[in-house]
Design a protein around this motif. Structure first.
Motif, PDB file in Angstrom:
ATOM      1  N   GLN A   1     -14.752  16.528  -7.140  1.00 39.62           N
ATOM      2  CA  GLN A   1     -15.572  16.393  -5.925  1.00 39.62           C
ATOM      3  C   GLN A   1     -16.948  15.804  -6.211  1.00 39.62           C
TER       4      GLN A   1
ATOM      5  N   GLN B   1      -3.689   9.212  -6.087  1.00 37.85           N
ATOM      6  CA  GLN B   1      -4.267  10.398  -5.451  1.00 37.85           C
ATOM      7  C   GLN B   1      -5.591  10.054  -4.757  1.00 37.85           C
TER       8      GLN B   1
ATOM      9  N   TYR C   1      -6.337   7.355  -3.342  1.00 37.86           N
ATOM     10  CA  TYR C   1      -6.071   6.609  -2.101  1.00 37.86           C
ATOM     11  C   TYR C   1      -5.018   7.320  -1.234  1.00 37.86           C
ATOM     12  N   HIS C   2      -4.686   8.546  -1.597  1.00 36.86           N
ATOM     13  CA  HIS C   2      -3.731   9.372  -0.837  1.00 36.86           C
ATOM     14  C   HIS C   2      -2.371   8.688  -0.679  1.00 36.86           C
TER      15      HIS C   2
ATOM     16  N   PRO D   1       1.662   8.459  -2.078  1.00 34.90           N
ATOM     17  CA  PRO D   1       2.584   9.359  -2.779  1.00 34.90           C
ATOM     18  C   PRO D   1       2.664   8.981  -4.257  1.00 34.90           C
TER      19      PRO D   1
ATOM     20  N   ARG E   1      10.874  10.911  -2.580  1.00 39.70           N
ATOM     21  CA  ARG E   1       9.433  10.807  -2.397  1.00 39.70           C
ATOM     22  C   ARG E   1       8.712  11.582  -3.498  1.00 39.70           C
TER      23      ARG E   1
ATOM     24  N   ARG F   1       0.999  21.791  -0.547  1.00 38.57           N
ATOM     25  CA  ARG F   1       1.895  21.870  -1.703  1.00 38.57           C
ATOM     26  C   ARG F   1       1.074  21.956  -2.975  1.00 38.57           C
TER      27      ARG F   1
ATOM     28  N   TYR G   1      -1.913  19.136  -2.167  1.00 45.30           N
ATOM     29  CA  TYR G   1      -1.927  18.120  -1.131  1.00 45.30           C
ATOM     30  C   TYR G   1      -1.214  18.645   0.093  1.00 45.30           C
TER      31      TYR G   1
ATOM     32  N   ILE H   1       1.125  17.858   3.380  1.00 44.10           N
ATOM     33  CA  ILE H   1       2.087  16.887   3.898  1.00 44.10           C
ATOM     34  C   ILE H   1       1.784  16.684   5.380  1.00 44.10           C
TER      35      ILE H   1
ATOM     36  N   GLY I   1       4.213   6.054   3.758  1.00 46.00           N
ATOM     37  CA  GLY I   1       3.416   6.111   2.528  1.00 46.00           C
ATOM     38  C   GLY I   1       2.070   6.783   2.728  1.00 46.00           C
ATOM     39  N   ILE I   2       1.877   7.433   3.885  1.00 44.80           N
ATOM     40  CA  ILE I   2       0.598   8.116   4.152  1.00 44.80           C
ATOM     41  C   ILE I   2       0.873   9.583   4.513  1.00 44.80           C
ATOM     42  N   GLU I   3       1.958  10.100   3.949  1.00 42.43           N
ATOM     43  CA  GLU I   3       2.344  11.469   4.301  1.00 42.43           C
ATOM     44  C   GLU I   3       1.662  12.520   3.420  1.00 42.43           C
ATOM     45  N   SER I   4       0.996  12.072   2.364  1.00 41.34           N
ATOM     46  CA  SER I   4       0.316  13.035   1.480  1.00 41.34           C
ATOM     47  C   SER I   4      -1.189  12.887   1.620  1.00 41.34           C
ATOM     48  N   TYR I   5      -1.874  14.017   1.784  1.00 43.52           N
ATOM     49  CA  TYR I   5      -3.338  13.986   1.777  1.00 43.52           C
ATOM     50  C   TYR I   5      -3.805  14.966   0.712  1.00 43.52           C
ATOM     51  N   PHE I   6      -4.423  14.440  -0.326  1.00 45.80           N
ATOM     52  CA  PHE I   6      -4.815  15.265  -1.468  1.00 45.80           C
ATOM     53  C   PHE I   6      -6.133  15.976  -1.185  1.00 45.80           C
TER      54      PHE I   6
ATOM     55  N   PRO J   1      -8.967  19.234  -2.634  1.00 42.80           N
ATOM     56  CA  PRO J   1      -9.338  20.023  -3.818  1.00 42.80           C
ATOM     57  C   PRO J   1      -8.517  21.313  -3.873  1.00 42.80           C
TER      58      PRO J   1
ATOM     59  N   LEU K   1      -3.036   2.893   4.735  1.00 45.49           N
ATOM     60  CA  LEU K   1      -3.782   3.773   3.826  1.00 45.49           C
ATOM     61  C   LEU K   1      -4.613   4.745   4.648  1.00 45.49           C
TER      62      LEU K   1
END
Lengths: 395, 175
Positions: free
Chosen positions: A66, A122, A124-125, A127, A173, B49, B56, B58, B127-132, B134, B162
């Motif tokens: 962060q 990661q 750029y989010h 998979p 995925r 998850r 991250y 989903i 391709g935008i199904e994961s949001y990472f 902390p 993106l």
């Protein structure tokens, strides 16, 4: 007394060499053995050290995720990856004073390459386990493996090839959740893929300089194929696979055709290209073709056929394991002996549970099973040590 | 000497390949984020998850699942088929107006791949199904279920999406 010393004694008795020469040779043999042992220790220590450095770099970024800007994270990741590659090459091939440390750092750079890709994803989010990432990782590592003819790098490339082929074929995925409905074909494709990788290794063995890589690919391919055969030896698994009547996707069909054709054609081409062919090569090709055939037999699995098919796969796995044992013994290859005996032992253990769990009283079941395991384990270990000693002496 | 020179050259070529891979990755993604067409998509988090890569969330978009019969598509769509989804903003959120197998003539559109088929309903990955997020902070988004969660997405000229930012009840979510 090892074989080397025995030969030296014989040469002295036959008057081929003098007593003074024999002493010098004995000293060299002892020195060479020490050097071999010390090399292994240095390789192990260097590799562990390099891995710890890599883990440290990744953890540093993770713990300051962060606080750091995207650019800063990218700079650190890229500097670690390229720094490791550059330093490794310098020690391995330029200065040549610390080749083991150099190899370990190059190996680390191949792992950092993948870690950097995943962490960039990661940022750029995107998979990070997608097949594209695995393919790009493979494209980055494979040239390095071929350039250095490195066994550990070939292992990374081989594993990546299998993971990429699976994730590409089944649109996986991430490897924690198979998302497509064609997953019922996953074991079938994996079995063919294992045979294809084994054959791919066989083709590499045609060139002496790729021997080490060939061996790695063949071992990974064989282990993958044996694992699926083991899975297919369970009637419950076959019944589970039969429940879902789904159409294979075009990508799956193409992947299956490519993997099958590659196995049959490249395997055949290898046999034809071998200059000093032995009966082992023909047997090996025959077994590979049979394994691919067995993969397609799994398509016949349904509620009625599952039990009989499981028996066929059990026999198939036992035969392949026995062939490995026999080939390992004949070719004095302890790795093959270990692989064959390992799978055979596991198969016997599992089938023992299957057949006698309901038939015997529990106490008797465990007593007999325990006795068999202890007896079998002792016998196998003794045999393995015997073979190891015999093979080492011959070398 | 020649051998040594060639081995140096080979290593330099491999290093150059790595530079191209990383460079392409970063430049392409940065360009998409900086100069792509922006759309806002309605979504809801499925579950946080905890994998090897950290936490991250989903994201399940309203445009992720739709009926093929509503659009001009072949009757049988298979898993893995690439689709182009034309989007039009309605009340601040982009909705599907058309779905095609080829890139449409007008922007904006998003490119996706069919992940699952059930009857005439398809589930599409963009391709935008994961949001990472902390570690341990995914719960904030998990608890947002039922609230208005939006994702501002940047689209490249060929439809690659993106994630730019997450909006919870209209406010940018920052970690």
């Amino acid at each position: 007394m090892g074989l080397d010393e025995k030969i030296i004694d014989r040469w002295v008795q036959q008057g081929v060499i003098t007593e003074t020469q024999s002493k010098r040779m004995r000293a060299d043999v002892v020195e060479a053995r020490k050097e071999y042992g010390s090399n292994r220790l240095i390789t192990a220590l260097s590799t562990i050290g390099a891995l710890l450095l890599g883990i440290g770099a990744i953890l540093f970024i993770a713990s300051n995720w962060q606080e750091m800007s995207r650019l800063m994270k990218q700079v650190i990741l890229l500097a670690s990856t390229f720094g490791s590659l550059g330093l490794g090459y310098y020690f391995h091939s330029v200065r040549r004073t610390l080749p083991k440390l150099g190899s370990a750092l190059i190996f680390l750079s191949s792992l950092l390459f993948g870690a950097t890709l995943a962490l960039l994803g990661q940022m750029y989010h995107t998979p990070a386990n997608a097949s594209g990432l695995l393919l790009v990782w493979l494209i980055g590592v494979a040239p390095l493996a071929y350039f250095l003819r490195s066994g550990p790098l070939a292992t990374v490339a081989g594993v990546l090839l299998v993971l990429w082929a699976e994730s590409y074929t089944f649109y996986i995925r991430d490897f924690f959740s198979v998302t497509t409905d064609t997953f019922v074909f996953l074991p079938l494709f994996t079995l063919v893929l294992g045979a294809a990788l084994f054959t791919f290794g066989g083709v590499h063995s045609l060139k002496t300089e790729f021997f080490r890589m060939a061996r790695v690919y063949r071992i990974i391919g064989a282990q993958v194929a044996l694992a699926v055969l083991f899975l297919f030896s369970f009637a419950e698994v076959l019944r589970e696979l039969s429940r879902e009547a789904v159409d294979p996707s075009p990508r799956l069909l193409i992947s299956l055709v490519v993997a099958t054709a590659a196995t049959l054609l490249f395997g055949g081409w290898r046999i034809l290209s071998l200059k000093n062919k032995t009966h082992f090569d023909s047997i090996e090709y025959g077994v590979t073709v049979a394994v691919v055939g067995l993969a397609y037999v799994s398509l016949m699995a349904d509620l009625d056929t599952a039990d009989s098919l499981a028996i066929i796969f059990t026999i198939g796995l036992a035969l392949v394991a026995l062939v490995l044992l026999w080939m390992g013994y004949e070719q004095e290859d302890l790795r093959l002996v270990n692989m064959g005996s390992g799978w055979l032992g596991l198969l016997i253990l599992v089938r023992y549970f299957d057949f006698f769990w309901d038939l015997l009283p529990r106490s008797l079941f465990f007593l007999i099973g325990g006795a068999l395991l202890v007896g079998g384990g002792t016998w196998l270990e003794r045999k393995r040590r015997q073979l190891k000693k015999q093979f080492t002496e011959t070398v | 000497m020649i051998k040594r020179f060639s081995s140096h050259t080979l290593l330099l070529l491999i290093a150059l390949l790595w530079v191209v891979i990383f460079g392409w990755f970063i430049i392409y993604y940065e360009r998409t984020l900086q100069s792509g067409v922006e759309v806002v998509l309605a979504t809801e988090p499925i579950d946080p998850r905890d994998l090897l890569r950290g936490d991250y969330v989903i994201l399940n978009y309203t445009i992720s699942r739709f009926s093929t019969s509503l659009y001009d598509l072949p009757p049988r769509i298979r898993v893995g088929t690439g689709l182009y989804i034309s989007l039009t903003p309605q009340d601040g959120v982009s909705e599907i107006t058309a779905v095609s197998l080829a890139p449409p003539a007008t922007l904006p559109y998003i490119r996706g791949t069919v992940r699952a088929v059930s009857g005439d309903s398809v589930t599409v990955d963009y391709g935008i199904e994961s949001y990472f997020v902390p570690e341990g902070e995914g719960k904030v988004l998990e608890q947002a279920r039922g609230e208005q969660l939006r994702v501002r997405v940047s689209l490249s000229p060929n439809g690659k999406a993106l994630i730019k930012e997450l909006l919870l009840n209209g406010q940018v979510v920052s970690f």
